[in-house]
Design a protein around this motif. Sequence first.
Motif, PDB file in Angstrom:
ATOM      1  N   ALA A   1       0.855  -1.106  -0.057  1.00 11.46           N
ATOM      2  CA  ALA A   1      -0.004  -0.188  -0.057  1.00 11.46           C
ATOM      3  C   ALA A   1       0.634   1.134   0.157  1.00 11.46           C
ATOM      4  O   ALA A   1       0.686   2.222  -0.703  1.00 11.46           O
ATOM      5  N   ALA A   2       1.974   1.205   0.765  1.00  4.82           N
ATOM      6  CA  ALA A   2       2.757   2.489   0.936  1.00  4.82           C
ATOM      7  C   ALA A   2       3.414   2.603  -0.749  1.00  4.82           C
ATOM      8  O   ALA A   2       3.625   3.746  -1.111  1.00  4.82           O
ATOM      9  N   ILE A   3       3.835   1.497  -1.001  1.00  2.59           N
ATOM     10  CA  ILE A   3       4.679   1.746  -2.435  1.00  2.59           C
ATOM     11  C   ILE A   3       3.613   2.089  -3.571  1.00  2.59           C
ATOM     12  O   ILE A   3       4.008   2.637  -4.353  1.00  2.59           O
ATOM     13  N   THR A   4       2.481   1.582  -3.426  1.00  5.77           N
ATOM     14  CA  THR A   4       1.373   1.863  -4.302  1.00  5.77           C
ATOM     15  C   THR A   4       1.154   3.658  -4.494  1.00  5.77           C
ATOM     16  O   THR A   4       1.199   4.220  -5.291  1.00  5.77           O
ATOM     17  N   ALA A   5       0.883   4.063  -3.078  1.00  3.73           N
ATOM     18  CA  ALA A   5       0.998   5.453  -3.068  1.00  3.73           C
ATOM     19  C   ALA A   5       2.332   6.341  -3.545  1.00  3.73           C
ATOM     20  O   ALA A   5       2.045   7.437  -4.075  1.00  3.73           O
ATOM     21  N   PHE A   6       3.147   5.710  -3.303  1.00  4.17           N
ATOM     22  CA  PHE A   6       4.463   6.462  -3.857  1.00  4.17           C
ATOM     23  C   PHE A   6       4.435   6.471  -5.568  1.00  4.17           C
ATOM     24  O   PHE A   6       4.679   7.568  -6.110  1.00  4.17           O
ATOM     25  N   TYR A   7       4.248   5.215  -6.051  1.00  2.00           N
ATOM     26  CA  TYR A   7       4.394   5.191  -7.535  1.00  2.00           C
ATOM     27  C   TYR A   7       3.249   6.095  -8.259  1.00  2.00           C
ATOM     28  O   TYR A   7       3.432   6.702  -9.199  1.00  2.00           O
ATOM     29  N   MET A   8       2.043   5.946  -7.609  1.00  2.59           N
ATOM     30  CA  MET A   8       0.802   6.449  -7.956  1.00  2.59           C
ATOM     31  C   MET A   8       0.933   8.050  -8.139  1.00  2.59           C
ATOM     32  O   MET A   8       0.581   9.161  -8.890  1.00  2.59           O
ATOM     33  N   THR A   9       1.547   8.401  -6.736  1.00  2.98           N
ATOM     34  CA  THR A   9       1.787   9.851  -6.509  1.00  2.98           C
ATOM     35  C   THR A   9       2.930  10.521  -7.644  1.00  2.98           C
ATOM     36  O   THR A   9       2.616  11.474  -8.188  1.00  2.98           O
ATOM     37  N   ARG A  10       3.689   9.878  -7.940  1.00  2.00           N
ATOM     38  CA  ARG A  10       4.755   9.834  -8.847  1.00  2.00           C
ATOM     39  C   ARG A  10       4.352  10.127 -10.299  1.00  2.00           C
ATOM     40  O   ARG A  10       4.497  11.105 -11.056  1.00  2.00           O
TER      41      ARG A  10
ATOM     42  N   ALA B   1       2.659   8.499   3.926  1.00  2.00           N
ATOM     43  CA  ALA B   1       4.061   8.495   3.839  1.00  2.00           C
ATOM     44  C   ALA B   1       4.689   8.266   2.425  1.00  2.00           C
ATOM     45  O   ALA B   1       5.467   9.144   2.104  1.00  2.00           O
ATOM     46  N   GLY B   2       4.391   7.486   2.000  1.00  2.00           N
ATOM     47  CA  GLY B   2       4.470   6.848   0.655  1.00  2.00           C
ATOM     48  C   GLY B   2       4.333   8.013  -0.496  1.00  2.00           C
ATOM     49  O   GLY B   2       5.213   8.410  -1.214  1.00  2.00           O
ATOM     50  N   ALA B   3       3.202   8.733  -0.338  1.00  2.00           N
ATOM     51  CA  ALA B   3       2.709  10.026  -1.182  1.00  2.00           C
ATOM     52  C   ALA B   3       3.738  10.869  -0.934  1.00  2.00           C
ATOM     53  O   ALA B   3       4.068  11.826  -1.761  1.00  2.00           O
ATOM     54  N   ALA B   4       4.030  11.233   0.343  1.00  2.00           N
ATOM     55  CA  ALA B   4       4.974  12.362   0.852  1.00  2.00           C
ATOM     56  C   ALA B   4       6.513  12.256   0.407  1.00  2.00           C
ATOM     57  O   ALA B   4       6.780  13.189  -0.332  1.00  2.00           O
ATOM     58  N   ILE B   5       6.903  11.123   0.074  1.00  5.24           N
ATOM     59  CA  ILE B   5       8.146  10.954  -0.395  1.00  5.24           C
ATOM     60  C   ILE B   5       8.156  10.920  -1.844  1.00  5.24           C
ATOM     61  O   ILE B   5       9.059  11.815  -2.288  1.00  5.24           O
TER      62      ILE B   5
END
Length: 638
Positions: free
Chosen positions: A430-439, A526-530
């Motif tokens: 879930a955290a990684i999903t937030a990261f790459y989709m925010t990217r 946190a993932g989206a913020a990064i």
Amino acid sequence: MDQSLTGHLLWLIPALPAVGAASVLIAGRRTRAWAHLLTTTLVSASAVLAIVMWIAMIGRGGPDKAATSELYSWVPVGELRVGFGMTLDQLSMCFVLLITVVGSLIHVYSIGYMRDDPDRYRFFAYLNLFVAAMLVLVLSNNYLGLYLGWEGVGVASYLLIGFWQDKPSAATAAKKAFVMNRVGDMGLAIAMMLMFSTFGSVNFDDVFASASSASEATVTGIGFMLLLAACGKSAQVPLQAWLGDAMEGPTPVSALIHAATMVTAGVYLITRSGPLFDLAPNAQTGVVVAGAVTLLFGAIVGCAKDDIKKALAASTMSQIGYMVLAAGLGPAGYAFAIMHLLAHGFFKAGLFLGAGSIMHAMNDETDMRRFGGLWRVMPITFVTFGLGYLAIIGIPPFSGFFSKDSIIEAAVAEGGARGVVLGGATILGAAITAFYMTRVMVMTFFGPRRWRSDAEGGAPHPHESGGSMTAPMIALAVGSVAAGGLLAIGGTLKDWLAPVVGEAPEHEGGVPAWAVTVIVLVCVVAGAAIAWAKYGRAPILETAPDDVSALTLAARADLYGDAFNEKVIVGPGTAATSALVVVDDHGLGAVPSGIGTAVTEVSEVTRRAQNGFVRSYALSILAGTVVIAALTLVVNVL
């Protein structure tokens, strides 16, 4: 509409799009002016009929809401009796609604997207063929009928992925998807053979009723073969490598095949076969492991893709991993797997259609490093894509929050080391999903404009897409917002599916659900913020940097999935084939050729004796007479 009438009309749901496909393919180019209208109308009619049947099913009291239809005796051979029959129960109804409703929206979208393609008529025929095959798959009441739809979906996906066959990359991608799916299809074929040899039938009711009388080893073997089939269709490790390349097809294909329908077929197969997996704990564990590995595999790959469609494809792989993991949890996860499948069908189809809208406005550019600032010029695409983004990362009250968090809670509730591992994997995913989709969101819609001239089309002039494209995007965005809540509130979907997949047990003790929700939301934020700190506050480089970590390099190469297949499967397979050719040429193959050579040489010698001269024949007769006389004398003397 009562059950008997529903049964009598059930065949029309797959038949309508099948008629559309057949009509256009037979008439060919003569249908250019109206093929898109006919096929879209027929699949929409199928959707309307499905909705009417759904409403009628809701109105029927009691748990037995299924309607059945036995069209004819299909395979009456010896002890094998298979009818061409269909069953519309609570589980198949979920898929029928998803396939027809989302499929209709994608047809409408394609009218605008494919407007200038000279072969548009053929594209719409393939779309209808795909929808018809998928409906046969989920409506069949036996594994052989399911297999018919399963193979039909494979053929249609091959045709759609390779639709632009003049592009070598598209033709190669279509062949790759076809071949890798055939590997999985062998699993389903072997599973059916085991069913017939063990139970004497491949009908769902017969197999499930007799499953408890079979040995655990047999049921486990069937389970693992079904898992192999599911891995092929649903792009799960180790048969995941075809999905990213399949993005070579037109974007509506990505939305239909890789978001809403085909890749969910494996989840349907496992859930439908729940009575078998519930008796085979080792096979269930295999399902859970495949899902957990794939959800992290796809998420990691998605972090390194600059192609917007390939990033979404990796995301699809990951989200299907969540569904497979949930299905592997048995009755505790079946309903949640279907809930996430339905929610995913809306938000991922919407994301793919949004990507197609962006490509349509950017001269077919897919590299996100050449986007930026598009929210100003494409507001409808931005809003609909953004709602899908919020849904997939699981922000409340969007659909992904209800569906994915339910899977995470079920994984944590397993307890012990198993709960820790599965819960940790799903939360990390879930955290990684937030990261790459925010990217994806930041690189596409925010920051300065990074558009540049194209050698063929010139500088792009981004603009909002037409109504035939934006209307389906808006409808899917509404589903992205509402679908999860409507399915989850009050246990609606759990209660709906319980007569088919069983009651989900109530988990007592352990980590409270609210605590899991808080942990997941913290990790998502946190993932989206990064991602925002890395891509939103720093300039986007025009080309991807080379001085990156080994993990990033591996993710760019799809974690070396193709390299693994080349070294472990293709290379040894090619060597074995070459060795067999040598054996065949100089061993077994030499026997018939040697006999032929010997006959030829004897014929050559015999032919010389037949020269046409009388004196030669007289000499031969004299020689024969002398030999016979000599033998006679020898015999008399002895």
